[in-house]
Design a protein around this motif. Structure first.
Motif, PDB file in Angstrom:
ATOM      1  N   ASN A  54      44.157  54.656  11.093  1.00  0.00           N
ATOM      2  CA  ASN A  54      43.498  53.567  11.748  1.00  0.00           C
ATOM      3  C   ASN A  54      44.739  52.646  12.438  1.00  0.00           C
ATOM      4  OD1 ASN A  54      41.049  52.337  12.448  1.00  0.00           O
ATOM      5  ND2 ASN A  54      41.201  50.821  10.933  1.00  0.00           N
ATOM      6  N   THR A  55      45.203  52.043  11.460  1.00  0.00           N
ATOM      7  CA  THR A  55      46.391  51.060  12.007  1.00  0.00           C
ATOM      8  C   THR A  55      47.872  51.483  11.444  1.00  0.00           C
ATOM      9  OG1 THR A  55      46.007  49.444   9.937  1.00  0.00           O
ATOM     10  CG2 THR A  55      44.674  49.018  12.167  1.00  0.00           C
ATOM     11  N   ASP A  56      48.629  50.999  12.394  1.00  0.00           N
ATOM     12  CA  ASP A  56      50.032  51.745  12.404  1.00  0.00           C
ATOM     13  C   ASP A  56      50.685  51.000  10.916  1.00  0.00           C
ATOM     14  OD1 ASP A  56      52.817  52.193  12.587  1.00  0.00           O
ATOM     15  OD2 ASP A  56      52.610  52.271  14.868  1.00  0.00           O
ATOM     16  N   CYS A  57      51.213  52.230   9.983  1.00  0.00           N
ATOM     17  CA  CYS A  57      51.778  51.817   8.657  1.00  0.00           C
ATOM     18  C   CYS A  57      53.270  51.260   8.898  1.00  0.00           C
ATOM     19  CB  CYS A  57      51.725  53.240   7.800  1.00  0.00           C
ATOM     20  SG  CYS A  57      52.670  54.399   8.594  1.00  0.00           S
ATOM     21  N   TYR A  58      53.733  51.229  10.240  1.00  0.00           N
ATOM     22  CA  TYR A  58      54.965  50.691  10.424  1.00  0.00           C
ATOM     23  C   TYR A  58      54.907  49.592  11.316  1.00  0.00           C
ATOM     24  CZ  TYR A  58      57.554  54.311   7.810  1.00  0.00           C
ATOM     25  OH  TYR A  58      58.116  55.361   6.788  1.00  0.00           O
ATOM     26  N   MET A 115      44.853  57.191   5.122  1.00  0.00           N
ATOM     27  CA  MET A 115      45.282  55.945   4.254  1.00  0.00           C
ATOM     28  C   MET A 115      45.761  54.963   5.279  1.00  0.00           C
ATOM     29  SD  MET A 115      48.403  56.597   1.715  1.00  0.00           S
ATOM     30  CE  MET A 115      48.487  54.962   1.324  1.00  0.00           C
ATOM     31  N   ASN A 116      45.422  53.528   4.815  1.00  0.00           N
ATOM     32  CA  ASN A 116      45.884  52.398   5.832  1.00  0.00           C
ATOM     33  C   ASN A 116      46.643  51.455   4.713  1.00  0.00           C
ATOM     34  OD1 ASN A 116      44.990  53.297   8.691  1.00  0.00           O
ATOM     35  ND2 ASN A 116      43.331  53.535   7.259  1.00  0.00           N
ATOM     36  N   ALA A 117      47.706  51.249   4.811  1.00  0.00           N
ATOM     37  CA  ALA A 117      48.326  50.239   4.055  1.00  0.00           C
ATOM     38  C   ALA A 117      47.765  48.670   4.656  1.00  0.00           C
ATOM     39  CB  ALA A 117      49.813  50.325   4.092  1.00  0.00           C
ATOM     40  N   TYR A 118      47.457  48.712   5.736  1.00  0.00           N
ATOM     41  CA  TYR A 118      47.427  47.194   6.581  1.00  0.00           C
ATOM     42  C   TYR A 118      46.048  47.174   7.259  1.00  0.00           C
ATOM     43  CZ  TYR A 118      52.276  46.902   5.543  1.00  0.00           C
ATOM     44  OH  TYR A 118      53.586  46.953   4.855  1.00  0.00           O
ATOM     45  N   GLN A 119      45.441  46.598   7.484  1.00  0.00           N
ATOM     46  CA  GLN A 119      43.952  46.515   8.380  1.00  0.00           C
ATOM     47  C   GLN A 119      44.375  45.384   9.277  1.00  0.00           C
ATOM     48  OE1 GLN A 119      42.364  49.495   6.820  1.00  0.00           O
ATOM     49  NE2 GLN A 119      41.139  48.384   8.557  1.00  0.00           N
ATOM     50  N   GLY A 120      44.154  45.611  10.733  1.00  0.00           N
ATOM     51  CA  GLY A 120      44.683  44.900  11.757  1.00  0.00           C
ATOM     52  C   GLY A 120      46.241  45.352  12.173  1.00  0.00           C
ATOM     53  N   TYR A 137      44.030  48.803  24.024  1.00  0.00           N
ATOM     54  CA  TYR A 137      43.133  49.828  23.873  1.00  0.00           C
ATOM     55  C   TYR A 137      42.777  50.321  22.685  1.00  0.00           C
ATOM     56  CZ  TYR A 137      47.577  51.874  23.472  1.00  0.00           C
ATOM     57  OH  TYR A 137      48.926  52.381  23.025  1.00  0.00           O
ATOM     58  N   CYS A 138      43.310  49.646  21.557  1.00  0.00           N
ATOM     59  CA  CYS A 138      43.280  50.298  20.189  1.00  0.00           C
ATOM     60  C   CYS A 138      41.783  50.655  19.738  1.00  0.00           C
ATOM     61  CB  CYS A 138      44.003  49.277  19.393  1.00  0.00           C
ATOM     62  SG  CYS A 138      44.259  50.414  17.658  1.00  0.00           S
ATOM     63  N   TYR A 139      41.524  51.716  19.348  1.00  0.00           N
ATOM     64  CA  TYR A 139      40.032  52.058  18.866  1.00  0.00           C
ATOM     65  C   TYR A 139      39.806  51.242  17.650  1.00  0.00           C
ATOM     66  CZ  TYR A 139      42.545  55.358  15.938  1.00  0.00           C
ATOM     67  OH  TYR A 139      43.565  56.022  14.989  1.00  0.00           O
ATOM     68  N   ALA A 140      40.989  51.263  16.796  1.00  0.00           N
ATOM     69  CA  ALA A 140      40.854  50.305  15.358  1.00  0.00           C
ATOM     70  C   ALA A 140      40.366  49.064  15.324  1.00  0.00           C
ATOM     71  CB  ALA A 140      42.115  50.585  14.729  1.00  0.00           C
ATOM     72  N   ARG A 141      40.218  48.478  16.433  1.00  0.00           N
ATOM     73  CA  ARG A 141      39.913  46.968  16.603  1.00  0.00           C
ATOM     74  C   ARG A 141      38.546  46.744  16.114  1.00  0.00           C
ATOM     75  NH1 ARG A 141      42.865  43.495  19.784  1.00  0.00           N
ATOM     76  NH2 ARG A 141      44.594  44.254  20.998  1.00  0.00           N
ATOM     77  N   ASN A 142      37.519  47.821  16.412  1.00  0.00           N
ATOM     78  CA  ASN A 142      36.256  47.502  16.182  1.00  0.00           C
ATOM     79  C   ASN A 142      35.981  47.329  14.546  1.00  0.00           C
ATOM     80  OD1 ASN A 142      34.963  47.458  18.786  1.00  0.00           O
ATOM     81  ND2 ASN A 142      35.077  49.741  18.631  1.00  0.00           N
ATOM     82  N   SER A 143      37.049  48.087  13.665  1.00  0.00           N
ATOM     83  CA  SER A 143      36.877  48.084  12.273  1.00  0.00           C
ATOM     84  C   SER A 143      37.202  46.689  11.895  1.00  0.00           C
ATOM     85  CB  SER A 143      37.806  49.138  11.746  1.00  0.00           C
ATOM     86  OG  SER A 143      39.098  48.608  11.938  1.00  0.00           O
ATOM     87  N   HIS A 144      38.032  45.647  12.568  1.00  0.00           N
ATOM     88  CA  HIS A 144      38.108  44.452  12.118  1.00  0.00           C
ATOM     89  C   HIS A 144      36.866  43.535  11.956  1.00  0.00           C
ATOM     90  CE1 HIS A 144      41.858  42.867  10.873  1.00  0.00           C
ATOM     91  NE2 HIS A 144      41.749  41.600  11.654  1.00  0.00           N
ATOM     92  N   GLU A 145      35.926  44.351  12.625  1.00  0.00           N
ATOM     93  CA  GLU A 145      34.549  43.299  12.273  1.00  0.00           C
ATOM     94  C   GLU A 145      34.108  43.513  11.162  1.00  0.00           C
ATOM     95  OE1 GLU A 145      32.915  43.045  16.946  1.00  0.00           O
ATOM     96  OE2 GLU A 145      32.488  44.643  15.714  1.00  0.00           O
TER      97      GLU A 145
END
Length: 357
Positions: free
Chosen positions: A135-139, A72-77, A84-92
């Motif tokens: 995906n993205t850091d919850c803190y 679960m991800n409380a934040y996107q981005g 290098y973050c692999y989660a960058r692609n999901s922002h598209e």
């Protein structure tokens, strides 16, 4: 590179086109010249928080080599800005760029605690560790303001449900009171990401993250309070931090970590262009070497999506990294491991309190 020509406090140094959009954003030289003459700022470099309203908050993880079933991800981005973050692609998928937008357009899910509680109360839900964040850091910095992660941890505690956390921010210590209650019933483990022992490398690779000193201190404090900590030496980037595997393992072991794990960097989708631009600006003297060595770990390309090999790579350099990681494990973590989280307590607490009959 002249520091004045970089975007301060950001990993990505450019916007990259969104693959789903026909049009793209471009910062033209004539516009920059106009701003300079007029004394205007071409890019304010501010972070914006945008509230979104998802219908669900927990995702089933289908990938066979991730090592988690639900996330679960409380934040996107993510404002940390790790280049290098692999989660960058999901922002598209949200209509933004994987480059600067990923770090400056943060979507906030204020309803996450309510959505999580609704899921955990379902009769059909069977307890299984949920990872914050897959995906993205919850803190990340936004958490200091919105406290969504803390509220979600309170839900996990209320329903006696196991949860795992992945973070590189010392802000997790703010919630030590809840973590200590969770660990009593073996409902929590924490994964701290530490990529380097060099503060200079951290500053340009992960510009808005907690310092290495504070991260090591976080490992120590959590461990002293009985909270099991796995340290993610991730990603390992050839000729940037690959020489630090043994020193990193030694340092985190001395601070109380019970295990380590690693992945080799992979630059899928838009991340390849973002990283390539970044390294030519930040480390021009070794840019070609680093890029070629990354390619050698992934079949001659920066982009590797193959299950089974994408996380560990292949070839001589990947084999050398794996050998060092095994040596580090045997030297500093032999006979240690992260305990399996307790999934047996949740069922009686689905109504928010222990059933009497």
């Amino acid at each position: 590179m002249n520091p004045k020509s970089t975007i301060k406090g950001r990993g990505a140094q450019q916007h990259v086109p969104n693959r789903f959009f026909e049009l793209s954003h471009e910062m033209r030289d004539d516009f920059l010249e106009f701003c300079k003459k007029e004394g205007e700022v071409s890019d304010k470099n501010k972070t914006l928080y945008l509230e979104v309203f998802p219908k669900t908050i927990v995702n089933k993880v289908e990938s066979p080599d991730i090592g988690m079933s639900y996330s679960m991800n409380a934040y996107q981005g993510c404002e940390h800005g790790c280049v290098y973050c692999y989660a960058r692609n999901s922002h598209e998928f949200w209509g933004y760029s994987a480059g600067l937008d990923f770090e400056r357009r943060i979507m906030v899910k204020k309803e996450a605690p309510k959505l999580l509680e609704a899921l955990l109360k379902k009769k059909t839900w069977k307890a299984c560790p949920i990872v914050m964040s897959g995906n993205t850091d919850c803190y990340q910095p936004a958490e200091k303001q919105f406290e969504i992660t803390r509220k979600c941890l309170e839900v996990f505690l209320k329903y006696k449900h196991p949860v795992s956390i992945i973070t590189k921010n010392a802000l997790i210590l703010r919630d030590l009171d809840i973590l200590k209650k969770l660990v009593v019933d073996n409902l929590i483990c924490v994964n701290i990401s530490i990529t380097t022992l060099s503060e200079e490398t951290r500053r340009i690779l992960e510009p808005r993250t907690t310092t290495i000193k504070k991260r090591l201190e976080t490992v120590r404090v959590l461990s002293e309070n009985g909270i099991p900590v796995n340290v993610m030496l991730a990603p390992i980037i050839p000729s940037i931090n690959s020489h630090e595997i043994l020193p990193l393992a030694k340092a985190v072991s001395e601070h109380g970590a019970v295990s380590i794990a690693y992945t080799i960097v992979r630059l899928n989708g838009a991340i390849g262009a973002i990283f390539t631009d970044w390294i030519h600006k930040r480390m021009p003297d070794r840019a070609a070497k680093v890029l070629h060595q990354i390619e050698s770990c992934h079949g001659g390309t920066l982009n590797d999506s193959r299950f089974g090999t994408r996380m560990r790579g292949e070839g001589k350099i990947a084999d050398q990294i794996d050998t060092l990681a095994r040596l580090a494990h045997n030297r500093y973590f032999k006979n240690k491991k992260i305990p399996k989280l307790n999934v047996d307590l949740h069922e009686p607490f689905k109504n928010g309190q222990l059933k009497l009959f």
